[in-house]
Write a protein that holds these residues in place. Structure first.
Motif, PDB file in Angstrom:
ATOM      1  N   ASN A 188       4.822   6.032   1.671  1.00 17.11           N
ATOM      2  CA  ASN A 188       4.714   5.502   0.741  1.00 17.11           C
ATOM      3  C   ASN A 188       3.421   5.761  -0.055  1.00 17.11           C
ATOM      4  N   ILE A 189       2.542   5.997   0.992  1.00 18.11           N
ATOM      5  CA  ILE A 189       0.789   6.224   0.251  1.00 18.11           C
ATOM      6  C   ILE A 189       0.764   7.800  -0.021  1.00 18.11           C
ATOM      7  N   ALA A 190       1.392   8.444   1.078  1.00 14.79           N
ATOM      8  CA  ALA A 190       1.092   9.955   0.914  1.00 14.79           C
ATOM      9  C   ALA A 190       1.954  10.549  -0.257  1.00 14.79           C
TER      10      ALA A 190
ATOM     11  N   GLY B 243       0.924  -1.622  -9.731  1.00  9.50           N
ATOM     12  CA  GLY B 243       1.816  -0.530  -9.572  1.00  9.50           C
ATOM     13  C   GLY B 243       2.497  -0.647 -10.871  1.00  9.50           C
ATOM     14  N   GLY B 244       3.283   0.567 -11.534  1.00 13.19           N
ATOM     15  CA  GLY B 244       4.293   0.564 -12.496  1.00 13.19           C
ATOM     16  C   GLY B 244       3.473   0.290 -13.851  1.00 13.19           C
ATOM     17  N   MET B 245       1.988   0.227 -13.937  1.00 14.90           N
ATOM     18  CA  MET B 245       1.283   0.048 -15.020  1.00 14.90           C
ATOM     19  C   MET B 245       0.525   1.171 -15.592  1.00 14.90           C
ATOM     20  N   ALA B 246       0.267   2.373 -14.813  1.00 14.83           N
ATOM     21  CA  ALA B 246      -0.187   3.382 -15.075  1.00 14.83           C
ATOM     22  C   ALA B 246       0.198   4.515 -14.366  1.00 14.83           C
ATOM     23  N   ALA B 247      -0.348   5.870 -14.308  1.00 16.09           N
ATOM     24  CA  ALA B 247       0.127   6.850 -13.758  1.00 16.09           C
ATOM     25  C   ALA B 247      -0.068   6.933 -12.211  1.00 16.09           C
ATOM     26  N   THR B 248      -0.994   6.049 -11.670  1.00 14.71           N
ATOM     27  CA  THR B 248      -1.376   5.838 -10.323  1.00 14.71           C
ATOM     28  C   THR B 248      -1.170   4.310 -10.194  1.00 14.71           C
ATOM     29  N   PRO B 249      -1.260   3.904  -8.664  1.00 16.77           N
ATOM     30  CA  PRO B 249      -1.569   2.557  -8.505  1.00 16.77           C
ATOM     31  C   PRO B 249      -2.988   2.288  -8.903  1.00 16.77           C
ATOM     32  N   LYS B 250      -3.482   1.417  -9.755  1.00 11.67           N
ATOM     33  CA  LYS B 250      -4.678   1.257 -10.344  1.00 11.67           C
ATOM     34  C   LYS B 250      -5.162  -0.261 -10.480  1.00 11.67           C
ATOM     35  N   ARG B 251      -6.556  -0.434 -10.304  1.00 11.62           N
ATOM     36  CA  ARG B 251      -7.240  -1.588 -10.295  1.00 11.62           C
ATOM     37  C   ARG B 251      -7.429  -1.954 -11.906  1.00 11.62           C
ATOM     38  N   ALA B 252      -7.399  -3.375 -11.898  1.00 10.38           N
ATOM     39  CA  ALA B 252      -7.900  -3.810 -13.330  1.00 10.38           C
ATOM     40  C   ALA B 252      -9.130  -4.170 -13.416  1.00 10.38           C
ATOM     41  N   ARG B 253     -10.012  -3.076 -13.579  1.00  9.11           N
ATOM     42  CA  ARG B 253     -11.432  -3.345 -13.582  1.00  9.11           C
ATOM     43  C   ARG B 253     -11.824  -4.154 -14.696  1.00  9.11           C
TER      44      ARG B 253
ATOM     45  N   GLY C 205       4.903   3.162  -6.054  1.00  9.18           N
ATOM     46  CA  GLY C 205       5.102   2.848  -4.587  1.00  9.18           C
ATOM     47  C   GLY C 205       4.645   1.306  -4.593  1.00  9.18           C
ATOM     48  N   ASP C 206       5.179   0.477  -3.702  1.00 10.02           N
ATOM     49  CA  ASP C 206       4.851  -1.060  -3.453  1.00 10.02           C
ATOM     50  C   ASP C 206       3.828  -1.338  -2.700  1.00 10.02           C
ATOM     51  N   ALA C 207       3.521  -0.681  -1.572  1.00 15.84           N
ATOM     52  CA  ALA C 207       2.360  -0.991  -0.845  1.00 15.84           C
ATOM     53  C   ALA C 207       1.248  -0.766  -1.155  1.00 15.84           C
ATOM     54  N   PRO C 208       0.970   0.411  -2.074  1.00 14.93           N
ATOM     55  CA  PRO C 208      -0.464   0.729  -2.519  1.00 14.93           C
ATOM     56  C   PRO C 208      -1.150  -0.431  -3.100  1.00 14.93           C
ATOM     57  N   PRO C 209      -0.655  -1.043  -4.157  1.00 19.11           N
ATOM     58  CA  PRO C 209      -1.353  -2.081  -4.777  1.00 19.11           C
ATOM     59  C   PRO C 209      -2.094  -3.206  -3.732  1.00 19.11           C
ATOM     60  N   ALA C 210      -0.861  -3.488  -2.947  1.00 21.92           N
ATOM     61  CA  ALA C 210      -1.577  -4.754  -2.005  1.00 21.92           C
ATOM     62  C   ALA C 210      -2.622  -4.020  -0.997  1.00 21.92           C
ATOM     63  N   LEU C 211      -2.346  -2.757  -0.590  1.00 20.99           N
ATOM     64  CA  LEU C 211      -3.485  -2.433   0.237  1.00 20.99           C
ATOM     65  C   LEU C 211      -4.807  -2.092  -0.449  1.00 20.99           C
ATOM     66  N   ILE C 212      -4.564  -1.715  -1.668  1.00 17.96           N
ATOM     67  CA  ILE C 212      -6.085  -1.569  -2.514  1.00 17.96           C
ATOM     68  C   ILE C 212      -6.685  -2.863  -2.585  1.00 17.96           C
ATOM     69  N   VAL C 213      -6.107  -3.821  -2.954  1.00 16.07           N
ATOM     70  CA  VAL C 213      -6.679  -5.049  -3.068  1.00 16.07           C
ATOM     71  C   VAL C 213      -7.316  -5.668  -1.772  1.00 16.07           C
TER      72      VAL C 213
ATOM     73  N   GLY D 268       4.346  -9.639   3.976  1.00 15.26           N
ATOM     74  CA  GLY D 268       5.574  -9.584   4.741  1.00 15.26           C
ATOM     75  C   GLY D 268       6.841  -9.833   3.675  1.00 15.26           C
ATOM     76  N   ARG D 269       6.602 -10.616   2.810  1.00  9.08           N
ATOM     77  CA  ARG D 269       7.537 -11.003   1.899  1.00  9.08           C
ATOM     78  C   ARG D 269       7.887  -9.829   0.978  1.00  9.08           C
ATOM     79  N   LEU D 270       6.781  -9.043   0.655  1.00 10.62           N
ATOM     80  CA  LEU D 270       6.819  -7.889  -0.113  1.00 10.62           C
ATOM     81  C   LEU D 270       7.795  -6.704   0.543  1.00 10.62           C
ATOM     82  N   ILE D 271       7.460  -6.700   1.916  1.00 10.71           N
ATOM     83  CA  ILE D 271       8.219  -5.618   2.630  1.00 10.71           C
ATOM     84  C   ILE D 271       9.823  -5.891   2.608  1.00 10.71           C
ATOM     85  N   ASP D 272      10.245  -7.270   2.661  1.00  8.17           N
ATOM     86  CA  ASP D 272      11.459  -7.645   2.452  1.00  8.17           C
ATOM     87  C   ASP D 272      12.167  -7.243   1.221  1.00  8.17           C
ATOM     88  N   ARG D 273      11.296  -6.779   0.283  1.00 10.92           N
ATOM     89  CA  ARG D 273      11.925  -6.483  -1.041  1.00 10.92           C
ATOM     90  C   ARG D 273      11.944  -5.022  -1.158  1.00 10.92           C
ATOM     91  N   ILE D 274      11.372  -4.146  -0.212  1.00 11.98           N
ATOM     92  CA  ILE D 274      11.328  -2.665  -0.420  1.00 11.98           C
ATOM     93  C   ILE D 274      12.553  -2.190   0.150  1.00 11.98           C
TER      94      ILE D 274
END
Lengths: 490, 779
Positions: free
Chosen positions: A306-308, A410-420, A314-322, A286-292
């Motif tokens: 934001n996904i498509a 997000g912002g660290m690679a060409a796509t929203p990406k996991r830190a495996r 995009g700000d939502a995908p990293p949160a949704l991915i985890v 919720g706090r993230l959305i307030d900053r989008i």
């Protein structure tokens, strides 16, 4: 099939059948209707000088939302009530209380941003009888003023909410029943609308199933929900888009529901519509959305969009991915559901087939003791694009060891990406400062970020590691995130 | 006439010193205030678009415009060859700024051709269709690379010197050398540049221009058209913000519109898109300051030697006076016994930088305050102590002479700072912060109290003049015109207050009219904070003359002594009779009294010899101080401004409401400059922060959570300015240095305040975090 859209503009019923698929509401107002109170400041939805209200029928009834007319296409206005600054004052010139408060508090200097501020404040005034400072600032996040320093504008907002005169003073309160009846009637006569101008097509499907049929025939059509991204393709890159399919009126795609299994978010749910549910279920989200974006962008922009659009920032995908979200894609032929993280294939490339559209995202409910956090870092706190955005979800076992951890940026690679690499190194280890310190540098294995105007690669790398530290401190009960307002105020 | 004419009241509506609302406030909130893009367009109006350079520095090998010409709606494509007069819009007369590039382009985004089409959309789309071949030349966009390439200066540098800095700098016990980068700033006026030209008969043209300097636009348009100044009329009712960005930068759009309008005999409008506006118009100069300071163990400054190098862009524009003013303010509020200051106005392959609120002064002061910080950390004291120790003294102290040999005669900085220190509870809060930081591993706080002393007057002496035109019509209504322009700062309101006050009539009797070169000629830019000082006085001069004529008429007509005549609110006492103002005016008309007057003012006392570095460039100084407190996250460099207290000197305020607005707005704009506003060029020389999506000015949620702003109500201008007021446009901008220094203190805490953090501006979260890391590594 109809060949014109219908909407209400201030006090007038409009039937419009001669517009191009990328013609903006702002140009329509200024050039065709000479309603010049609405200003163009940036033509990219970032300054708010073009703010108008759009009223639409939702599950909660008629709801007026501030939007950016500069990136709002005409095709998205079917069945709505567009309200501009010219509609506020009485016929005798008496100012609306919101306007009067701005005058009394010296809220304007050069005046160019002022109509936009008036409309944002008006949107707040209509929806919130006792806004806090946090509410006011949130409502004004999408409006830039370069003269006043905002203090008098915030004071105007406080003053006008403190003393609310009779509802009759307000044109929307006064005409509410009549407007609702008209909008219901437009909706009840809904058929698919196709407007042609100079060979280009705007398509307003009657329903989601009509959308699937249309996409089967026009698999390469541009699907527009909030237009907060596509709008800029037009105003800044001057792209020709044809045909364009508008889906923001499809309430079938706008349901958000939570049960014991998780939260199902229709692709057409705007950030604003998602805010309450997500704030209740996942406060950090919720706090993230307030900053989008600003309020206007949150009112228009959708989580599905934001996904498509597959943006690496995009700000939502990293949160949704985890959170292990799943994505449902639909075509004429049927549906398929995939893990969200598999959707992002490469920069600008998503796993979306021709004719397919994003229908829904499902967020499984985290276990009660799981930790979840998402941290956005940007040059400016609000209404900015992330330099990086990190999301974390953690399950500890009974011994305080890491049973499960998911980290995505997000912002660290060409796509929203996991830190495996980092995840793997943490798995099964004690969740302790010693372990965290030892694995931080593995982020360098996961990401090779870029240097650009938002941040250098060095900063991104360092900040990503430090966000893991912040997450650790937060799970240890020492939250360190700077917040302008405490939760109880917000 | 309104009924108030016959009312007996003790004071008029809208006298001087009253907190009046902005004259256009009602129109602003209803959307009826007319900006140039809102004016109904004449039938057949055409629209301009611009073809821009895709190279930072290159020869143009060939230009193929056939696709542009063939695009839908295109009427004409204009290149440099089509310019009937001079292809030059350089405001300095240096002829270094072509309207349209010819053989060579010198910055990415430089206009090469213009498209005139039926609609703005058609013009913009067509402008993208040109095929231009370039042959690249070496380019540099920043100060260090410019120096490495031995870049030329765009104008002769200036040196200010007093005492024996070369030798004395060796003599003090302590000495620090260092350097600092200070970023530039985009104006981000909400209304982008715009001009609309309508051709007239013979060689005439009328141009509506969003400009702070209608006279210069007039002269530039005439120069480009090759006609006399008297053929061109420029009108400006209001701008949607200026901040210096519309002092010279509007010339190009006005000139382009005028050339096309003359050629096509149609009205032509140019309104660049925001991204184009930001790419092709100048900004605040970035600086690199190299300093060398010698001081005592107590922290008393003995000698300063500093060089201020600036990114000027490809042409001179106002870089000369801007870099000069940086030096004029390198002393901030401090006395330098021995000093040498040198400017280095470097040529770079970027858009030509220009005026911006403070005009180099803020950069000068930030450098001066950095020197104070260096001393404070070197001697282990609160920077505020060092500030107080080094303030200019009062007359007779032997510590009053500036590096430019002007005496500081009206010094009130110590009193301002002392009052603010008490009212903001600075000492107790600083102590609390020191304790907080000891026990907070991640979040650190900082507080700083910084002063402002800002010199008022154009350093170009000729600009310190103004004219006004006042008519009284037969019904007693008053028409006011002057050379100042309205960009939101409330100038029109203030000047109307002066006129209403002089005649003792309600302000609604005074019609404020658009600035036009046809009514008041040879005006100066509304800039250098001088708008109300100059135009207020000029309008007063005109009103005073008319009032005198009315008095003389009354003496004749009523046969009374002039001492028996008194202007009361909306009426005049003539002997024993009370006559409504409009009755007196009508009677005067029938007696053939001239009811129109021009007014004129030139600032006294000032003179400046740039070559010698001596004179009195400033009529007086405006003062202020701010105390800001911040929280900083040392994991990410993010921060919040918790509280700011301001005490500011506007002399005897002409309009306290407007002045408070200028102070609050100036502070926030300055805070943006020093925190989140960052200009970023890529390796190709492209500005990549060219829109609000990438360039971040402050939002409502960035302003201090607690924001206390007060005027120093006891202050009156020592010089006889209009109503003993002081200029207010620029000085408050520099109050924001307190935010930068508060962040700096929070950073310093990670090394136990033993090292000067040397935090550069803008202090983005990234710069803050990197400073934190640097200090941690040094510990």
């Amino acid at each position: 099939m109809h060949e014109a859209i219908r909407f209400i503009l201030n006090g007038e019923d409009v039937t419009l059948g001669d517009f191009g698929p990328t013609e903006t509401l702002l140009d329509y107002l200024r050039l065709r209707r000479r309603l010049t109170g609405t200003k163009e400041g940036c033509a990219e939805g970032d300054c708010g000088a073009c703010t108008v209200l759009v009223g639409r029928l939702t599950e909660l009834g008629l709801r007026y939302e501030s939007v950016n007319a500069c990136i709002r296409f005409l095709g998205s206005l079917h069945g709505t009530h567009v309200v501009t600054v010219e509609h506020l004052a009485g016929d005798d010139g008496t100012l609306h209380p919101v306007q009067q408060a701005m005058v009394d508090c010296h809220g304007s200097q050069c005046g160019f941003c002022t109509p936009g501020f008036v409309m944002s404040l008006y949107g707040l005034w209509l929806s919130n009888v006792a806004p806090t400072r946090a509410d006011i600032e949130s409502a004004l996040q999408g409006n830039l003023c370069r003269c006043t320093g905002y203090e008098p504008i915030v004071k105007a907002a406080e003053q006008v909410s403190a003393s609310r005169p009779s509802a009759l003073f307000d044109p929307l309160e006064r005409d509410r029943t009549e407007i609702m009846a008209k909008l219901w009637s437009i909706r009840s006569e809904m058929e698919t609308i196709v407007v042609k101008k100079d060979g280009a097509h705007s398509i307003v499907p009657a329903s989601v199933s009509a959308l699937t049929d249309i996409l089967a025939e026009e698999p390469d059509a541009t699907i527009v929900a909030g237009a907060t991204d596509v709008g800029l393709w037009v105003t800044k890159q001057m792209r020709h888009l044809d045909p364009v399919i508008f889906i923001n009126h499809l309430t079938e795609l706008q349901s958000i529901a939570s049960d014991e299994t998780g939260i199902a978010i229709g692709a057409g749910v705007s950030y604003t519509q998602a805010l309450d549910t997500l704030s209740d279920e996942l406060p950090a989200f919720g706090r993230l959305i307030d900053r989008i974006g600003g309020q206007q962008v949150r009112n228009m922009g959708t989580i599905g969009g934001n996904i498509a659009n597959g943006s690496p920032i995009g700000d939502a995908p990293p949160a949704l991915i985890v959170l292990s979200a799943e994505l449902t894609l639909r075509t004429h032929a049927g549906r398929r559901t995939i893990p969200l993280e598999d959707f992002f294939l490469a920069y600008g490339k998503q796993d979306r087939l021709p004719g397919e559209f994003v229908e829904k995202v499902f967020v499984p409910r985290p276990a009660k003791d799981d930790h979840f956090a998402v941290y956005k870092i940007s040059k400016r706190r609000d209404e900015d694009i992330s330099a990086l955005c990190g999301a974390f979800s953690l399950t500890l076992d009974g011994d305080g060891k890491v049973e499960n951890i998911r980290i995505a940026f997000g912002g660290m690679a060409a796509t929203p990406k996991r830190a495996r690499h980092v995840e793997e190194a943490l798995l099964g280890k004690a969740w302790s400062w010693g372990v965290i310190s030892a694995v931080r540098d593995l982020f360098d294995e996961d990401y090779t970020p870029l240097t650009d105007w938002r941040a250098t690669a060095a900063y991104r790398s360092l900040a990503a590691k430090n966000l893991l530290t912040r997450f650790f401190l937060e799970t240890a009960g020492q939250p360190q995130e700077l917040r302008r307002f405490e939760l109880e105020e917000a | 006439m309104d009924k108030s004419t016959f009312e007996t009241k003790s004071v008029i509506n809208g006298p001087m010193h009253a907190a009046l609302k902005h004259d256009s406030a009602h129109k602003h909130v209803t959307g009826s205030a007319e900006y140039i893009d809102d004016i109904p367009e004449p039938a057949g109006t055409l629209h301009g678009g611009l073809g821009l350079s895709d190279r930072a520095h290159a020869e143009i090998v060939s230009i193929d415009l056939s696709a542009v010409k063939a695009a839908p709606g295109v009427i004409w494509v204009m290149t440099a060859e089509d310019i009937p007069g001079f292809n030059d819009v350089a405001s300095t007369g240096q002829h270094d700024e072509p309207l349209l590039a010819t053989a060579e382009v010198q910055f990415h985004g430089q206009p090469i051709f213009a498209v005139i089409a039926k609609t703005r959309d058609q013009a913009r789309r067509a402008a993208k269709l040109a095929h231009i071949e370039y042959s690249d030349l070496p380019h540099w966009t920043d100060i260090d690379t410019a120096r490495a390439n031995n870049a030329p200066n765009v104008i002769e540098p200036m040196t200010l010197k007093r005492g024996e800095p070369e030798t004395e700098i060796e003599k003090a016990p302590l000495r620090v050398q260092g350097h600092m980068y200070i970023g530039g700033q985009e104006h981000f006026y909400l209304e982008s540049h715009i001009a609309m030209a309508i051709p007239g008969e013979d060689d005439e043209v009328t141009v509506w221009s969003s400009t702070q300097h209608p006279s210069e636009v007039q002269h530039m348009v005439a120069h480009v058209l090759g006609v006399a100044n008297n053929a061109v009329t420029v009108q400006t009712r209001r701008m949607g913000g200026g901040f210096g960005g519309k002092e010279t930068q509007g010339n190009q759009f006005a000139a382009l519109a005028a050339v096309a309008a003359r050629k096509l005999k149609r009205a032509v409008k140019f309104r660049p898109d925001r991204d184009e506006d930001m790419s092709i118009t100048g900004k605040r100069h970035d600086f690199r300051v190299d300093y060398d300071v010698a001081f005592s163990e107590e922290g008393l400054i003995h000698a300063v030697d500093a060089t201020y190098a600036a990114r000027c862009g490809f042409s001179a524009d106002l870089s000369g006076p801007v870099t000069d003013r940086a030096l004029f303010h390198a002393d901030s509020s401090y006395y330098y016994p021995h000093v040498r200051l040198t400017s280095q106005p470097l040529k770079t392959h970027t858009v030509s930088n220009t005026a911006f609120r403070g005009f180099g002064g803020p950069q000068g002061m930030v450098g001066g305050e950095r020197i104070i910080e260096e001393i404070a950390y070197a001697v282990g004291k609160d920077p505020l102590e060092i500030r107080k120790l080094n303030f200019y003294g009062l007359r007779g102290s032997g510590r009053t002479v500036t590096p430019y040999h002007q005496e500081v005669e009206d010094n009130i900085v110590a009193r301002i700072v002392e009052e603010l220190e008490a009212s903001s509870d600075y000492q107790a809060r600083r102590q609390a912060i020191l304790e907080f930081n000891e026990n907070s591993p991640v979040i650190r706080r900082g507080i700083a109290l910084t002063p402002v002393k800002f010199g008022i007057s154009f350093t170009m002496t000729a600009y310190n003049q103004a004219g006004a035109l006042v008519h009284i019509y037969q019904d007693g209504s008053i028409h006011l015109n002057h050379g100042g322009t309205e960009m939101g700062q409330g100038l029109y309101t203030k000047v109307a207050q002066v006129v209403a006050n002089t005649f003792q009539v309600d302000i609604d009797r005074v019609k404020i009219t658009a600035t036009t070169t046809g009514k008041v000629p040879n005006t100066s830019a509304t800039a250098a904070s001088s708008g109300s000082d100059l135009n207020g006085m000029a309008a007063y001069d005109a009103a005073r003359q008319l009032k005198e004529r009315l008095i003389q008429f009354a003496v004749r007509q009523w046969k009374v002594a002039r001492e028996k005549i008194e202007f009361l609110p909306n009426r005049v006492r003539i002997g024993s009779e009370i006559v409504p103002f409009d009755t007196l005016v009508r009677a005067a008309y029938y007696d053939r009294v001239q009811l129109s007057a021009t007014g004129f003012y030139k600032t006294p006392k000032i003179h400046w010899d740039r070559h010698a570095g001596r004179g009195r460039p400033f009529y007086y100084f405006a003062y202020g101080a701010a105390a800001s407190e911040v929280s900083v996250d040392t994991l990410t460099g993010e921060y919040l401004v918790e509280r700011t207290d301001i005490l500011h000197d506007v002399g005897k305020s002409l309009n306290p409401a407007i002045d408070i607005g200028q102070i609050e707005g100036g502070f926030i704009q300055g805070m943006g400059w020093l925190t989140t506003e960052e200009l970023w060029w890529d390796a190709r020389g492209r500005l990549r922060t060219h829109a609000p999506s990438t360039y971040k000015i402050p939002l409502a949620s960035d302003r201090p959570k607690i924001f206390n702003v007060k005027l120093a109500e006891w202050s009156e201008n020592a010089e006889p300015t209009i109503g003993r007021s002081k200029a207010v446009g620029e000085p408050p901008f520099m109050l924001a240095i307190s935010v930068l220094e508060a962040i700096s203190m929070a950073v310093a805490s990670v090394a136990d305040y033993s090292v000067c953090p040397r935090l550069d501006a803008p202090a983005t979260p990234e710069r803050v975090l990197m400073a934190v890391e640097r200090l941690k590594a040094m510990e």
